[in-house]
Structure formats: structure tokens, C-alpha cells
Design a protein around this motif. Structure first.
Motif, PDB file in Angstrom:
ATOM      1  N   THR A 615       0.848  -1.191   0.000  1.00 10.17           N
ATOM      2  CA  THR A 615       0.000   0.000   0.000  1.00 10.17           C
ATOM      3  C   THR A 615       0.881   1.236   0.000  1.00 10.17           C
ATOM      4  O   THR A 615       2.056   1.177   0.383  1.00 10.17           O
ATOM      5  N   LEU A 621      -3.847   0.011  -3.129  1.00 10.00           N
ATOM      6  CA  LEU A 621      -3.563  -1.315  -2.594  1.00 10.00           C
ATOM      7  C   LEU A 621      -3.260  -2.196  -3.799  1.00 10.00           C
ATOM      8  O   LEU A 621      -4.128  -2.418  -4.656  1.00 10.00           O
ATOM      9  N   VAL A 641      -2.997   4.939   2.052  1.00  8.23           N
ATOM     10  CA  VAL A 641      -3.179   3.661   2.739  1.00  8.23           C
ATOM     11  C   VAL A 641      -1.902   3.403   3.532  1.00  8.23           C
ATOM     12  O   VAL A 641      -0.851   3.115   2.964  1.00  8.23           O
ATOM     13  N   SER A 643      -1.342   1.231   6.293  1.00 12.25           N
ATOM     14  CA  SER A 643      -1.036  -0.049   6.912  1.00 12.25           C
ATOM     15  C   SER A 643      -1.914  -1.123   6.293  1.00 12.25           C
ATOM     16  O   SER A 643      -2.952  -0.827   5.696  1.00 12.25           O
ATOM     17  N   CYS A 644      -1.497  -2.386   6.449  1.00 10.29           N
ATOM     18  CA  CYS A 644      -2.274  -3.495   5.908  1.00 10.29           C
ATOM     19  C   CYS A 644      -1.932  -4.771   6.649  1.00 10.29           C
ATOM     20  O   CYS A 644      -0.891  -4.874   7.304  1.00 10.29           O
ATOM     21  N   THR A 655      -7.003  -2.854   5.554  1.00 10.80           N
ATOM     22  CA  THR A 655      -6.091  -1.723   5.349  1.00 10.80           C
ATOM     23  C   THR A 655      -6.462  -0.586   6.293  1.00 10.80           C
ATOM     24  O   THR A 655      -7.636  -0.396   6.623  1.00 10.80           O
ATOM     25  N   SER A 657      -6.336   3.548   6.769  1.00 10.89           N
ATOM     26  CA  SER A 657      -6.338   4.659   5.822  1.00 10.89           C
ATOM     27  C   SER A 657      -6.177   6.001   6.526  1.00 10.89           C
ATOM     28  O   SER A 657      -6.475   6.149   7.707  1.00 10.89           O
TER      29      SER A 657
END
Length: 669
Positions: A615, A621, A641, A643-644, A655, A657
Motif C-alpha cells: 500500500t 492497494l 493507505v 497499513s495493511c 487496510t 487509511s
């Protein structure tokens, strides 16, 4: 007979005693050199002195007014020269960006030329770089002569710089005419004034998709602090922390009016431009189109949709903030990588540094365990920028880390809109940067912009802190847990990797090597090797049994994210330069992927190891095939974005945001 004689002094004294008062002598004369003034003379002298002082006052007042007018004039000149320097800086950044993109084009086109032509092009490029001061002076003189006939106040029209049609969409090349999108975001107001700037940079332009919202957006502050941190090479400890305003509020206000957005001193390169040009131009395709051949749409002829807010959300524009787009496919269903006139995005880099487009195998997207697409199934409105996420195993709970707290969501309940609990961590204004669940799912470890790591007991009816680990570093940016759940590793803002004994809650050791903040971390499945990335442009591997550094990979860009493939010898690295590089841990070969348009903020491998996601600040993504990077699907969100995470069964993606929410996707196979 005769009276007795008297002394002479007695006779004189007797005479004085018997002298009448009226017969006393004149007063004694004044001492020599003494002057006597009457009252009138004294008043005259005071009046003269007053008049003299008053004339001096008027003279000084006139001088002061003259200096004040000169100061005003100097300030006017300062503003004028500041505006000139600002314009020159913008132009310099623009030309630098153009040069970088042209170099990228040359590097990508060069392998397709014959050896003789390659040598000629390389020689021509080197010759073009040798610009002397004499040539510069001659060019400047020609430009001045050319502009001599332009009336005062008039401006020469700027010519659009559109790419060659055959190169449209090439990585690093602006998609259409005009200045590159986000160019102004790369120019720091503070840096233009010569002031030091400090970071996820981010501090922001308002979201162009929401022109009515002119307030500073936390996600821009969060996302861009990384970029700014990359330019200033300082600790990333404040990636999500606002910086102070510039001292000159007047200039800040003027810049706000000129650029149409907030001008905090912290907004240097964190200005985030939400680019939905593809969707606005009707380029969005439903996920069901994956694998079907669609007629190619002509490339956009204008960049207005990138910079005109009112075009972002027009009705019928086809904009879907979470539209998942499949990769381009050839008629036989094989994903394309540079064929049919389309630009390549995946390149193989040999040990000698030779760059070549990757020919994808026919089963790149058809092999078992490779997703077809992903669909959004839930949105978790956290309320603050979501800088860290993780999913429980089995998939039931999602943990989202924002400012000062972690919220727990039960995604097994369809349409759940409220968290089941909230864990208050760190200070209220400090961002959570990493959350990790132990394999037993009964313990959660939280780290962020504080020197304390919190260990939460989730087995109790109400989650509680059961221990805290105190570090000497002011912030923790990433966490990793050993497979046996006995050790926790934390990436510190001072560059050290702290090793914690979770049973005794003690610091066991520190790995020292990074010369700047350690930003990301992952551990091998067998728990014997640790990988860390840092803002010193290096990725390092550590032997956990011997406690020493094994390898070091040097890059030309800061490292923001990385992940180790659970089933193979591949390491994926996300960088500030927008590249994703997939390294073989034992061989010099690697793959370089170019679909991101800005810094890559997070990266995660699926448990099966056959694919991974990344991301970025470009709102994307991306899902990639391991290791060569065939694009599986792509989703564009409405903001950066940050983190995931992927569930243990590889069926869900979550994810975090900048829009203060987390998004849950279901992976469709």
C-alpha cells in the motif's frame, strides 16, 4: 588715682556692644567666580533648553519615520524576492522531476536498442550532462533577449509537455500535459525559507475529492511525514506528528491563498493530491472483468482531471473510491508486461545491474492459490488516522491503531459499525505505530510514538494492561514476535533493534547497525533470522542464534516497509522512491516493480507465500505475484493507505487509511 588700663580687645568689644544697630557696616562682598541669576533669567534658560530638546525630538522623529519607510520598502523587496525564489525553487523541482522521469524512460527503452545504439545513446546522455557555466550564461542571455519584447506584467505562455503516445503510462512519466501531479507537494514552504523541517510528512493539501473540506487532514499529516522524513533524514519518530507553524504567519497566509490549501510549516512534502483521474475518465472496471479482454481506452489527453476538484466526483464519472481493477491481460489471458505497446512495470535486475522486462509465465494469475480479485465488505470508522492494523486467527476480530488508542472490531457480525472495545494506549496525542497479536490470540502488544510498549491481556472480560516495557528510545515504529511467542523485537527511532523477553518483561539485548531510525521488521518462519529496514537506506539481516548481523543490502532510497516470504527465500521491500523490490536472500538477482506512484508505506505476504500486497501514499492497494510481481489486482482508496494485514487463511485483507477508517476486503479465488 588713675584708672587701671584695659586690654585692646576689651576696648574694641566694648565699642561694638555700645554701637547702635543702624550704624552697622555694609555686607561682605560675594566670593569671586560666583554668578547670580534672577528668576526671569532662569526661566529663559529653561525655555531655551526645552526648545533645543524639542527640536532634537522632531529631528529624531523624522529620522525614525524615514527608517520606518525604508523598512517597509525593504519588506516589500523581501516579499518580492521571496516570491521569486519560491518560483525558482518550484521550477527547479519541476525540471529535476522531468529529468528523473526522462532518465527513467531512457533506462527502460535502452535494453530494447541494439548494442551499438545503446552505446550511442549512453554517450549522448553523458554529453548532455556536461553543461558548462559558459553555456548556461549563453542560454540565459538568449532567454533574456527573447523576453525583452514582452510587456511588463505579461507572461509568456507555457507549453504543455505531453509524453510521446508510445510512452504513455510508463512508470515515472506524468500521464499527461502540465506540471507533474503533486509537484508543489514536494516543495516545502519551510525549506524554501531556509528553515529546518521535520515527519507520514505528512501537513497537507485538502483532499481534492472533497473540495468543500479546507481543514488540515490528519491522513495527509500522517502519510507525508514519511516523505519529509526521507528528505531530512531525521528520526521518523514524528511521522504522524504535526510540526509547528512557520514564524511568519503573514507569509503562511499568503501561501495559503496562493496555493489554495493550508500552509503549515509541517506541510512541506506531505501535501497529498488525491488522484482519481483514471476513474473520472471512466477507466474504472469491475472486478468481474478480470481475465476478460476489453477494448483499450485512449489515453487521457489532459491532466485537468488531476487538478480540478469539481471533476473528481461528478455524477456518472464512474469514480469508486474502492474500485478494484484487474491487471491488463492479453487475448490469451496472460498478464501483459510491456507487450502490445503498453509499458512494462515489472523488471528483472541481474547481478550485473542489467534491467529487462519480465516475461510472465502463462499461469502467473491462474495457478492454484492465486486470487482473482478482492471485494470490499466492511468499513470500520475508527475516527483517527489508522496507522496500524492486524487480524486475529481465526478471522473474527480486527484491531485498528490510531491516535492514543486501539479499537477492536468484530467483523464476523455483518454490517458492524461500532467497536466492541477500546484500548487506551500511550498518550492521547501519540499515534500507535504497530500492533501485534501473539499466536494464542490472548495477548496484544502495542508500540508507537512513546518509549513504552504496552502488553494487553485480552483473555479477561475487559482487556487490561498486564505489563509495560520501557525503552530508551523515544518511539517504536514496528514490532515482530518470534514464532514461539517468547521474544518481541521492536524497531526503535534511534536505529536500534530491541529484543524483549516477554515472560520476564526485560530487555535481553539490542542489535545495533542502522545509522538512522529502524522503520520496518519481519522474522523468518523458523525464527532464526530477522530482517530490518531503516531510514539509512539499508536492509539488514540478523542471526538470532548468534546475535550478529549477517547481510546488508544498500539502496538509494529510504526503506519504509518490508516482508519476508513465509515459504521461500524472497524478501519484498517497499521504498520511499515508490519502487517495490523483491530480493533473493542468497542470490544477487532481484525484481523491481513500478506500479506505485508514491512512497510504499506497508507490505504484507500471504501465508501461502504465493502473493503479497503493498500500500502507498498514492491511495493504492496492489496485489503482486511472488516473486516476479505480476499484478493480480489493484484497489484505489480515497486517501493514503498507511497499513495493511492479511488473515492467516489468506481470505481477508484489512487496510488502515488516512481517511480515519479501516477497510476490510474479501479475497476471491
Amino acid at each position: 588715682m588713675y584708672p587701671a588700663p584695659r586690654p585692646p580687645g576689651a576696648v574694641v568689644a566694648g565699642q561694638m556692644l555700645h554701637r547702635p544697630p543702624s550704624v552697622q557696616g555694609p555686607p561682605a562682598p560675594a566670593a569671586p567666580g560666583q554668578l547670580k541669576f534672577t528668576i526671569a533669567e532662569t526661566c529663559d534658560r529653561i525655555k531655551e533648553e526645552f526648545n533645543f530638546l524639542q527640536s532634537q525630538y522632531h529631528a529624531l522623529k523624522l529620522e525614525c519615520e524615514k527608517l520606518a519607510s525604508e523598512k517597509t520598502e525593504m519588506q516589500r523587496h523581501y516579499v518580492m524576492y521571496y516570491e521569486m525564489s519560491y518560483g525558482l525553487n518550484v521550477e527547479m523541482h519541476k525540471q529535476t522531476e522531468i529529468a528523473k522521469r526522462l532518465n527513467a524512460i531512457i533506462a527502460q527503452v535502452l535494453p530494447f536498442l541494439s548494442q551499438e545504439h545503446q552505446q550511442q545513446v549512453a554517450t549522448a546522455v553523458e554529453r548532455a550532462k556536461q553543461v558548462t557555466m559558459t553555456e548556461l550564461n549563453a542560454i540565459i542571455g538568449q532567454q533574456m533577449h527573447a523576453q525583452a519584447g514582452i510587456p511588463h506584467g505579461a507572461h509568456a505562455p507555457t507549453l504543455p509537455m505531453a509524453p510521446h503516445p508510445s510512452l504513455a503510462g510508463m512508470p515515472g512519466l506524468p500521464p499527461s500535459s502540465g506540471a507533474p501531479p503533486g509537484l508543489l507537494s514536494a516543495v516545502s514552504s519551510a525549506s524554501l525559507m531556509g528553515l529546518p523541517t521535520h515527519p507520514l510528512s505528512v501537513l497537507s493539501k485538502p483532499d481534492l475529492g472533497r473540495p468543500e473540506d479546507k481543514r488540515e487532514r490528519p491522513e495527509d499529516r500522517a502519510a507525508a511525514l514519511l516523505e519529509e522524513r526521507a528528505r531530512n533524514s531525521s528520526s521518523p519518530g514524528e511521522k504522524y506528528r504535526p510540526r509547528s507553524r512557520t514564524p511568519d504567519d503573514h507569509d503562511a497566509k499568503r501561501r495559503k491563498e496562493d496555493k489554495g490549501h493550508d500552509s503549515d510549516g509541517e506541510k512541506s512534502d506531505q501535501d497529498l493530491v488525491v488522484d482519481v483521474a483514471n476513474e473520472a475518465n471512466g477507466d474504472h472496471r469491475d472486478v468481474r472483468e478480470n481475465g476478460e479482454k476489453k477494448p483499450e481506452r485512449p489515453p487521457s489527453q489532459s491532466s485537468s482531471s488531476r487538478s480540478t476538484p469539481q471533476l473528481k466526483h461528478e455524477k456518472g464519472s464512474g469514480y469508486d473510491p474502492h474500485g478494484v481493477r484487474p491487471p491488463p491481460l492479453a487475448s490469451n489471458g496472460i498478464p501483459t508486461n510491456g507487450s502490445a505497446g503498453k509499458p512494462a512495470y515489472s523488471f528483472h535486475v541481474s547481478g550485473e545491474g542489467q534491467l529487462a522486462p519480465v516475461p510472465f509465465p502463462s499461469d502467473a494469475l491462474l495457478a492454484p492459490g492465486i486470487p482473482r480479485h478482492a471485494r470490499q465488505i466492511n468499513t470500520l470508522h475508527h475516527g483517527e488516522v489508522v496507522c496500524a492494523v492486524t487480524i486475529s486467527n481465526p478471522t473474527k476480530y480486527v484491531y485498528t491503531g490510531g491516535k492514543g488508542c486501539v479499537k477492536v472490531w468484530d467483523i464476523s457480525q455483518p454490517g458492524s459499525k461500532t467497536p466492541v472495545s477500546q484500548l487506551d494506549c500511550l498518550q492521547r496525542d501519540n499515534y500507535i505505530r504497530s500492533v501485534k497479536l501473539l499466536p494464542d490470540m490472548r495477548t496484544l502488544i502495542v508500540g508507537g510514538e512513546a518509549s513504552t510498549l504496552s502488553i494487553w491481556d485480552l483473555a479477561t472480560p475487559t482487556p487490561r494492561i498486564k505489563a509495560e516495557l520501557i525503552s530508551s528510545a523515544p518511539a517504536c515504529y514496528a514490532l515482530a514476535i518470534s514464532p514461539d511467542s517468547k521474544v518481541c523485537f521492536s524497531c526503535c527511532s534511534d536505529g536500534n533493534i530491541a529484543v524483549w523477553d516477554l515472560h520476564n518483561q526485560t530487555l535481553v539485548r539490542q542489535f545495533q547497525g542502522h545509522t538512522d531510525g529502524a522503520s520496518c521488521i519481519d522474522i523468518s518462519p523458523d525464527g532464526t533470522k530477522l530482517w530490518t529496514g531503516g531510514l539509512d537506506n539499508t536492509v539488514r539481516s540478523w542471526d538470532l542464534r548468534e546475535g550478529r548481523q549477517l547481510q546488508q543490502h544498500d539502496f538509494t532510497s529510504q526503506i519504509f516497509s518490508l516482508g519476508f516470504c513465509p515459504t521461500g527465500d524472497w524478501l519484498a521491500v517497499g521504498m520511499e522512491s515508490s519502487n517495490v523490490e523483491v530480493l533473493h536472500v542468497n542470490k544477487p538477482d532481484k525484481y523491481q516493480l513500478h506500479l506505485h506512484e508514491s512512497c510504499v508505506l506497508s507490505l504484507k505476504f500471504a501465508s501461502a507465500g504465493k502473493w503479497f500486497v503493498s500500500t502507498g501514499k498514492d491511495n493504492l492497494l496492489n496485489a503482486w505475484r511472488t516473486p516476479y510481481g505480476a499484478s493480480i489486482f489493484q484497489s484505489k482508496e480515497s486517501s493514503s493507505v498507511l497499513s495493511c494485514d492479511i488473515s492467516a487463511d489468506d481470505k481477508y485483507i484489512v487496510t488502515g487509511s488516512g481517511d480515519k477508517k479501516a477497510t476490510v476486503y474479501e479475497v476471491i479465488y
